[in-house]
Enzyme design. Structure first.
Site, PDB file in Angstrom:
ATOM      1  N   PRO A 113       0.820  -1.224   0.000  1.00 54.86           N
ATOM      2  CG  PRO A 113       0.088  -0.957   2.204  1.00 54.86           C
ATOM      3  CD  PRO A 113       0.818  -1.903   1.296  1.00 54.86           C
ATOM      4  CE  LYS A 133       0.454  -4.058 -12.264  1.00 56.62           C
ATOM      5  NZ  LYS A 133      -0.706  -4.629 -12.892  1.00 56.62           N
ATOM      6  CB  SER A 161     -16.738   9.531 -19.386  1.00 59.62           C
ATOM      7  OG  SER A 161     -16.796  10.533 -18.438  1.00 59.62           O
ATOM      8  N   GLY A 207     -15.063   8.546 -11.796  1.00 63.31           N
ATOM      9  CA  GLY A 207     -13.654   8.535 -11.363  1.00 63.31           C
ATOM     10  C   GLY A 207     -13.195   7.109 -11.165  1.00 63.31           C
ATOM     11  CB  CYS A 252      -3.843  -1.171  -9.107  1.00 66.32           C
ATOM     12  SG  CYS A 252      -3.803  -2.859  -8.504  1.00 66.32           S
ATOM     13  CG  PHE A 308     -12.701  -0.760  -7.756  1.00 69.03           C
ATOM     14  CD1 PHE A 308     -12.597  -1.995  -7.143  1.00 69.03           C
ATOM     15  CD2 PHE A 308     -12.017  -0.554  -8.954  1.00 69.03           C
ATOM     16  CE1 PHE A 308     -11.826  -3.013  -7.694  1.00 69.03           C
ATOM     17  CE2 PHE A 308     -11.227  -1.555  -9.517  1.00 69.03           C
ATOM     18  CZ  PHE A 308     -11.146  -2.796  -8.886  1.00 69.03           C
TER      19      PHE A 308
HETATM   20  P1  NAD Z   1      -4.470  -8.051  -0.737  1.00 67.67           P
HETATM   21  O1  NAD Z   1      -4.385  -7.062   0.371  1.00 67.67           O
HETATM   22  O2  NAD Z   1      -5.796  -8.515  -1.230  1.00 67.67           O
HETATM   23  O3  NAD Z   1      -3.661  -9.375  -0.293  1.00 67.67           O
HETATM   24  C1  NAD Z   1      -2.396  -9.374   0.288  1.00 67.67           C
HETATM   25  C2  NAD Z   1      -2.340 -10.490   1.331  1.00 67.67           C
HETATM   26  O4  NAD Z   1      -1.000 -10.620   1.796  1.00 67.67           O
HETATM   27  C3  NAD Z   1      -3.200 -10.240   2.574  1.00 67.67           C
HETATM   28  O5  NAD Z   1      -4.139 -11.294   2.725  1.00 67.67           O
HETATM   29  C4  NAD Z   1      -2.189 -10.196   3.726  1.00 67.67           C
HETATM   30  O6  NAD Z   1      -2.679 -10.786   4.931  1.00 67.67           O
HETATM   31  C5  NAD Z   1      -1.046 -11.021   3.163  1.00 67.67           C
HETATM   32  N1  NAD Z   1       0.241 -10.763   3.825  1.00 67.67           N
HETATM   33  C6  NAD Z   1       0.839  -9.568   4.083  1.00 67.67           C
HETATM   34  N2  NAD Z   1       2.034  -9.757   4.657  1.00 67.67           N
HETATM   35  C7  NAD Z   1       2.208 -11.101   4.779  1.00 67.67           C
HETATM   36  C8  NAD Z   1       3.259 -11.915   5.292  1.00 67.67           C
HETATM   37  N3  NAD Z   1       4.383 -11.371   5.787  1.00 67.67           N
HETATM   38  N4  NAD Z   1       3.101 -13.255   5.257  1.00 67.67           N
HETATM   39  C9  NAD Z   1       1.978 -13.805   4.762  1.00 67.67           C
HETATM   40  N5  NAD Z   1       0.955 -13.084   4.236  1.00 67.67           N
HETATM   41  C10 NAD Z   1       1.067 -11.745   4.254  1.00 67.67           C
HETATM   42  O7  NAD Z   1      -3.612  -7.459  -1.930  1.00 67.67           O
HETATM   43  P2  NAD Z   1      -3.780  -7.764  -3.510  1.00 67.67           P
HETATM   44  O8  NAD Z   1      -4.870  -6.935  -4.078  1.00 67.67           O
HETATM   45  O9  NAD Z   1      -3.791  -9.235  -3.713  1.00 67.67           O
HETATM   46  O10 NAD Z   1      -2.413  -7.162  -4.061  1.00 67.67           O
HETATM   47  C11 NAD Z   1      -1.185  -7.806  -3.851  1.00 67.67           C
HETATM   48  C12 NAD Z   1      -0.139  -7.168  -4.744  1.00 67.67           C
HETATM   49  O11 NAD Z   1      -0.488  -7.370  -6.119  1.00 67.67           O
HETATM   50  C13 NAD Z   1       0.019  -5.655  -4.557  1.00 67.67           C
HETATM   51  O12 NAD Z   1       1.377  -5.324  -4.718  1.00 67.67           O
HETATM   52  C14 NAD Z   1      -0.789  -5.086  -5.704  1.00 67.67           C
HETATM   53  O13 NAD Z   1      -0.318  -3.832  -6.108  1.00 67.67           O
HETATM   54  C15 NAD Z   1      -0.565  -6.115  -6.792  1.00 67.67           C
HETATM   55  N6  NAD Z   1      -1.633  -6.191  -7.802  1.00 67.67           N
HETATM   56  C16 NAD Z   1      -2.949  -6.129  -7.448  1.00 67.67           C
HETATM   57  C17 NAD Z   1      -3.943  -6.248  -8.414  1.00 67.67           C
HETATM   58  C18 NAD Z   1      -5.403  -6.193  -8.060  1.00 67.67           C
HETATM   59  O14 NAD Z   1      -6.207  -6.121  -8.968  1.00 67.67           O
HETATM   60  N7  NAD Z   1      -5.782  -6.221  -6.803  1.00 67.67           N
HETATM   61  C19 NAD Z   1      -3.582  -6.453  -9.742  1.00 67.67           C
HETATM   62  C20 NAD Z   1      -2.245  -6.524 -10.073  1.00 67.67           C
HETATM   63  C21 NAD Z   1      -1.276  -6.388  -9.089  1.00 67.67           C
HETATM   64  C1  UDX Z   2      -6.151  -2.373 -13.038  1.00 63.05           C
HETATM   65  C2  UDX Z   2      -5.503  -2.752 -14.376  1.00 63.05           C
HETATM   66  O1  UDX Z   2      -6.496  -2.724 -15.404  1.00 63.05           O
HETATM   67  C3  UDX Z   2      -4.883  -4.136 -14.284  1.00 63.05           C
HETATM   68  O2  UDX Z   2      -4.188  -4.447 -15.489  1.00 63.05           O
HETATM   69  C4  UDX Z   2      -3.912  -4.155 -13.116  1.00 63.05           C
HETATM   70  O3  UDX Z   2      -3.352  -5.446 -12.976  1.00 63.05           O
HETATM   71  C5  UDX Z   2      -4.588  -3.739 -11.832  1.00 63.05           C
HETATM   72  O4  UDX Z   2      -5.196  -2.459 -12.001  1.00 63.05           O
HETATM   73  P1  UDX Z   2      -8.433  -2.989 -11.820  1.00 63.05           P
HETATM   74  O5  UDX Z   2      -8.113  -1.834 -10.934  1.00 63.05           O
HETATM   75  O6  UDX Z   2      -8.785  -4.278 -11.196  1.00 63.05           O
HETATM   76  O7  UDX Z   2      -7.216  -3.293 -12.808  1.00 63.05           O
HETATM   77  O8  UDX Z   2      -9.675  -2.599 -12.772  1.00 63.05           O
HETATM   78  P2  UDX Z   2      -9.798  -1.686 -14.102  1.00 63.05           P
HETATM   79  O9  UDX Z   2     -10.700  -2.396 -15.025  1.00 63.05           O
HETATM   80  O10 UDX Z   2      -8.503  -1.284 -14.625  1.00 63.05           O
HETATM   81  O11 UDX Z   2     -10.589  -0.413 -13.572  1.00 63.05           O
HETATM   82  C6  UDX Z   2      -9.991   0.527 -12.702  1.00 63.05           C
HETATM   83  C7  UDX Z   2     -10.944   1.678 -12.462  1.00 63.05           C
HETATM   84  O12 UDX Z   2     -11.076   2.481 -13.639  1.00 63.05           O
HETATM   85  C8  UDX Z   2     -12.359   1.239 -12.095  1.00 63.05           C
HETATM   86  O13 UDX Z   2     -12.876   2.075 -11.094  1.00 63.05           O
HETATM   87  C9  UDX Z   2     -13.110   1.407 -13.389  1.00 63.05           C
HETATM   88  O14 UDX Z   2     -14.485   1.604 -13.194  1.00 63.05           O
HETATM   89  C10 UDX Z   2     -12.438   2.637 -13.967  1.00 63.05           C
HETATM   90  N1  UDX Z   2     -12.565   2.729 -15.431  1.00 63.05           N
HETATM   91  C11 UDX Z   2     -11.990   1.798 -16.235  1.00 63.05           C
HETATM   92  C12 UDX Z   2     -13.261   3.798 -15.984  1.00 63.05           C
HETATM   93  O15 UDX Z   2     -13.779   4.652 -15.277  1.00 63.05           O
HETATM   94  N2  UDX Z   2     -13.352   3.880 -17.355  1.00 63.05           N
HETATM   95  C13 UDX Z   2     -12.789   2.972 -18.183  1.00 63.05           C
HETATM   96  O16 UDX Z   2     -12.915   3.123 -19.409  1.00 63.05           O
HETATM   97  C14 UDX Z   2     -12.093   1.885 -17.602  1.00 63.05           C
END
Ligand code: NAD
Ligand code: UDX
Length: 475
Positions: free
Chosen positions: A94, A221, A269, A272, A277, A339
């Site tokens: 975060p 990324k 559009s 927001g 991410c 979201f």
């Molecule tokens: P999340 O908060 O859903 O999950 C993270 C998990 O890690 C939690 O359950 C937490 O308890 C666990 N954790 C933290 N420290 C730990 C430790 N020391 N040992 C064991 N477990 C531990 O987060 P997320 O959405 O899965 O995101 C994870 C990463 O992937 C972030 O860096 C994020 O930016 C990236 N990412 C997220 C998305 C998405 O769509 N959410 C997409 C692409 C990349």
């Molecule tokens: C994003 C990236 O798309 C993904 O590749 C990355 O791994 C994680 O971050 P995510 O946040 O899960 O994925 O959803 P995404 O579909 O990208 O939407 C993000 C936000 O933008 C949402 O609130 C969505 O409603 C908004 N959005 C997306 C718009 O308002 N307009 C669009 O045209 C597209």
């Protein structure tokens, strides 16, 4: 040596679905997903698949197929690390809320804890894969920790960022546009890259697996998310101009999107962008640029966030000014809190900020979301610290029935683009609302003609307000 055991640290929105798909597609590999959060692991192991901690269309089917066969969820972190040849780190990263880089830099404390734990436990060589989104050059910090505190075993660090989007995670994982793997350019580095390529190539075509050096992979990324978010902020910036000039942002988006150099995707559009991410990763990019003294680069990307904050705020302001400059004591129904559609995730959802602004104006908010729990909505508002928890509970009521949420409301605001909102009996909603009955469509999903014919005063984001004003005048 083919990988036989994979461990993933972090069973969240990324770790859970990603490993479920790897296990599904690679039945010969034992995949163990570990987390320190016992409640989360218990939910992943829940017999009732509707109780999984992450809601994603199709995820239940994948888990059903692989869980207990070669997919395991556990809190025994050390055991899983010891057993695995390949360890994914998928913990949360975060935005920092304290100290240097507060409000901008990524907080890497969970990553460092993982690295130290791996170093302490590992008794055999490991490939450590960064799955979390990390600042460029984090791999060198992980390597330094592993090599200085480990038991003299060899570590290879790979960067393998995840590009899935929530709501379409399974689809994205089954058929990714590309899989990106960054590693060292040494012979050992190339061998490690190949091990991971071999995992993915069980189901991803080879030409879609891209290998690069570690730094390019880490930075790609952040760059991908910055570009995607920039498109949303760009179209949202123009939505405001459309509203002033009578242009329709959807028509503009279609017209520019037909240019193959621009392309039609990600031009919707909205009220927001939200999600865990975009904001976090852009702030991180801005911070990194500033660290290198690249102030123009930092300012350029920060503008994407500034625009997004403005879009959320102006949506709330428009509701207040349209409702005769006061929403005090007025019921405003919120359709959607997540979201985006098809997820129960609310992190950074625009709904939270719009609600916060309207609560400052003493509105009574009535929220309905098909997948978000009541406690989550309160937790989201409490997290902002704008007012007391009691005041948040007085100002926001949560409904399980959308018609009840809209009953007696002065206005309905659409915050998430859930498909079911289009199918509602809008006549029934209209009949039970205060008049004039206003709809503020922050996602541009409802049938404008139908709503106007029913008598609603309908505002759609990015559409000239002129017409809505005329309708209003005629009622
Ligand atoms: P999340 O908060 O859903 O999950 C993270 C998990 O890690 C939690 O359950 C937490 O308890 C666990 N954790 C933290 N420290 C730990 C430790 N020391 N040992 C064991 N477990 C531990 O987060 P997320 O959405 O899965 O995101 C994870 C990463 O992937 C972030 O860096 C994020 O930016 C990236 N990412 C997220 C998305 C998405 O769509 N959410 C997409 C692409 C990349
Ligand atoms: C994003 C990236 O798309 C993904 O590749 C990355 O791994 C994680 O971050 P995510 O946040 O899960 O994925 O959803 P995404 O579909 O990208 O939407 C993000 C936000 O933008 C949402 O609130 C969505 O409603 C908004 N959005 C997306 C718009 O308002 N307009 C669009 O045209 C597209």
């Amino acid at each position: 040596m083919a990988v036989k055991h994979i461990c993933c640290i972090g069973a969240g929105y990324v770790g859970g679905p990603t490993m479920a798909v790897i296990a599904q597609k690679c039945p010969d590999i034992k995949v163990t997903v570990v987390d320190i959060n016992e409640k989360r692991i218990a939910a992943w192991n829940h017999e009732d698949l509707s109780k999984l901690p992450v809601y994603e269309p199709g995820l239940d089917e994948v888990v059903k197929e692989a869980r207990g066969r070669n997919l395991f969820f556990s809190t025994e972190v050390d055991k899983a690390i010891e057993e695995a040849e390949m360890i994914f780190i998928s913990v949360n990263t975060p935005t920092k809320t304290y100290g240097k880089g507060k409000g901008m830099a990524a907080d890497l404390k969970y990553i460092e804890l993982c690295a130290r734990q791996i170093a302490r436990v590992a008794k055999s060589d490991k490939i450590v894969v960064e799955k979390s989104t990390l600042p460029v050059r984090t791999a060198s910090a992980i390597k330094s920790i592993l090599e200085n505190t480990g038991n003299n075993v060899n570590f290879q660090i790979l960067s393998n960022p995840e590009f899935l989007a929530e709501g379409t995670a399974i689809q994205d994982l089954h058929a990714p546009d590309r899989v990106l793997i960054g590693g060292e350019t040494s012979a050992e580095g190339e061998r490690a890259i190949q091990e991971l390529v071999d995992v993915y190539s069980q189901w991803v075509p080879k030409e879609n697996i891209l290998t690069t050096n570690v730094w390019s992979s880490e930075l790609s990324k952040l760059t991908a998310n910055a570009f995607l978010a920039q498109r949303v902020s760009s179209i949202n910036a123009l939505s405001e101009l459309c509203e002033k000039t009578g242009a329709d942002v959807n028509e503009v988006a279609k017209a520019i999107g037909m240019d193959s150099r621009i392309g039609p995707k990600f031009l919707k559009s909205s009220v927001g962008f939200g999600g865990s991410c975009f904001q976090k990763d852009i702030l991180n990019l801005v911070y990194i640029a500033k660290t290198y003294g690249l102030n123009e680069v930092a300012d350029y990307w920060e503008q994407v966030i500034i625009m997004n904050d403005h879009q959320k705020r102006r949506f709330a302001n428009n509701i207040v000014s349209t409702l005769y400059n006061t929403v005090s004591g007025k019921k405003i129904a919120f359709l959607g809190w997540a979201f985006k559609k098809d997820t129960n995730d609310t992190r950074e959802s625009a709904a939270i900020y719009v609600a916060d602004d309207l609560l400052n104006e003493q509105a009574q908010i009535a929220a309905y979301d098909p997948k978000v729990e009541e406690e989550q909505m309160y937790a989201d508002l409490d997290y902002l610290n704008t007012r007391s928890a009691d005041e948040n509970r007085q100002g926001l009521s949560v409904y399980r029935d959308p018609y009840e949420a809209c009953k007696d409301a002065h206005a309905v605001a659409v915050l998430t683009e859930w498909e079911e909102f289009k199918e509602y009996d809008w006549k029934r909603i209209y009949d039970n609302m205060q008049k004039p009955a206003f709809v503020f469509d922050g996602r541009g999903i409802l049938d404008k003609k139908l709503l106007n014919n029913l008598g609603f005063v309908y505002y759609r984001i990015g559409e000239g307000a002129q017409e809505a004003m005329e309708v209003q005048a005629s009622h």
